[in-house]
Design an enzyme around this catalytic site. Sequence first.
Site: not given
Length: 144
Positions: A12, A101, A135
């Site tokens: 809500h 990331h 990475r």
Amino acid sequence: MPDKTIAIACDHGGFELKEHLKPLLENKGLVVLDLGTNSTDSVDYPEFGKLLAETIADKRADLGILICGSGIGISIAANRNPAVRAAVCHSGLSARLARQHNDANVLALGARLIGVETAIDCVEEFLETAFEEGRHQRRVDQLG
């Protein structure tokens, strides 16, 4: 990002912001799967976080947006599903970094903490940013 389906759900506290964001998503050519709630009548946020998470896990939607008062509770509910990486974002930068990331697949917003313009900025960055992999992939893999 045309031909993609995005699920959106709220409690809500997030209903009005959800209604502001749906036309933006549709104008981008996205298929919008509105999972509710459909008014400002009080409901329990975990129900909607779980429903959106199941929609992501079942691949009925590619991405998701969750909205509650703070974005926190509904994101916790969604993140209980291992298919979900929901990130609470308060700026376009946080939304961009969540995608780059963390490969976030669900954007969580706090309707009581940010305004409509900031929410739009978050959505724009979330939709336009790709996961960088490299990475970061190793780290995301450790989340599973």
